[in-house]
Design a protein around this motif. Structure first.
Motif, PDB file in Angstrom:
ATOM      1  N   ALA A  92       0.834  -1.206   0.000  1.00  0.00           N
ATOM      2  CA  ALA A  92       0.000   0.000   0.000  1.00  0.00           C
ATOM      3  C   ALA A  92       0.866   1.253   0.000  1.00  0.00           C
ATOM      4  O   ALA A  92       0.573   2.232  -0.688  1.00  0.00           O
ATOM      5  N   GLU A  93       1.963   1.224   0.762  1.00  0.00           N
ATOM      6  CA  GLU A  93       2.871   2.372   0.787  1.00  0.00           C
ATOM      7  C   GLU A  93       3.579   2.532  -0.557  1.00  0.00           C
ATOM      8  O   GLU A  93       3.736   3.644  -1.067  1.00  0.00           O
ATOM      9  N   ARG A  96       1.054   4.079  -2.949  1.00  0.00           N
ATOM     10  CA  ARG A  96       0.827   5.492  -2.643  1.00  0.00           C
ATOM     11  C   ARG A  96       2.005   6.334  -3.137  1.00  0.00           C
ATOM     12  O   ARG A  96       1.829   7.397  -3.725  1.00  0.00           O
TER      13      ARG A  96
END
Length: 111
Positions: A92-93, A96
């Motif tokens: 997810a990081e 992003r």
């Protein structure tokens, strides 16, 4: 991709490949893609779809990544003196940060 089903891939006459994906995006990212589609449409002087905008952005990012010299990832030195890599970032990081880079690049192109 919990179900591990490989989406169908099609070869295109121009030497590219087409793969259909379904992604879940926050509205902010959809809006950024819409802005990218608007910039691309203005440049091409014709309407473009979000699919075209995404494909164009992926090609642009890939081209820019290939133009830069490869850099080694940072490494941490342990007390014993051996080298170990830093722990991997969560997906997810990573996603992003990739979206942030895309948005930053889009801002530089429009300036």
């Amino acid at each position: 991709m919990n179900d591990r089903v490989t989406p169908p891939m099609h070869a295109l006459p121009d030497g590219e490949a087409e793969i259909a994906l379904m992604v879940h995006l926050p509205w902010e990212d959809v809006a950024a893609l819409g802005q990218e589609a608007g910039r691309l449409a203005a440049r091409l002087q014709r309407p473009v779809t979000l699919d075209e905008a995404v494909s164009h952005r992926l090609r642009s990012v890939r081209s820019a990544a290939h133009a830069k010299p490869p850099t080694a990832p940072p490494a941490a030195v342990t007390a014993a003196g051996s080298v170990s890599s830093l722990p991997a970032r969560p997906p997810a990081e990573q996603a992003r940060q990739a979206i942030d880079r895309i948005n930053q690049n889009a801002g530089h192109e429009s300036a």
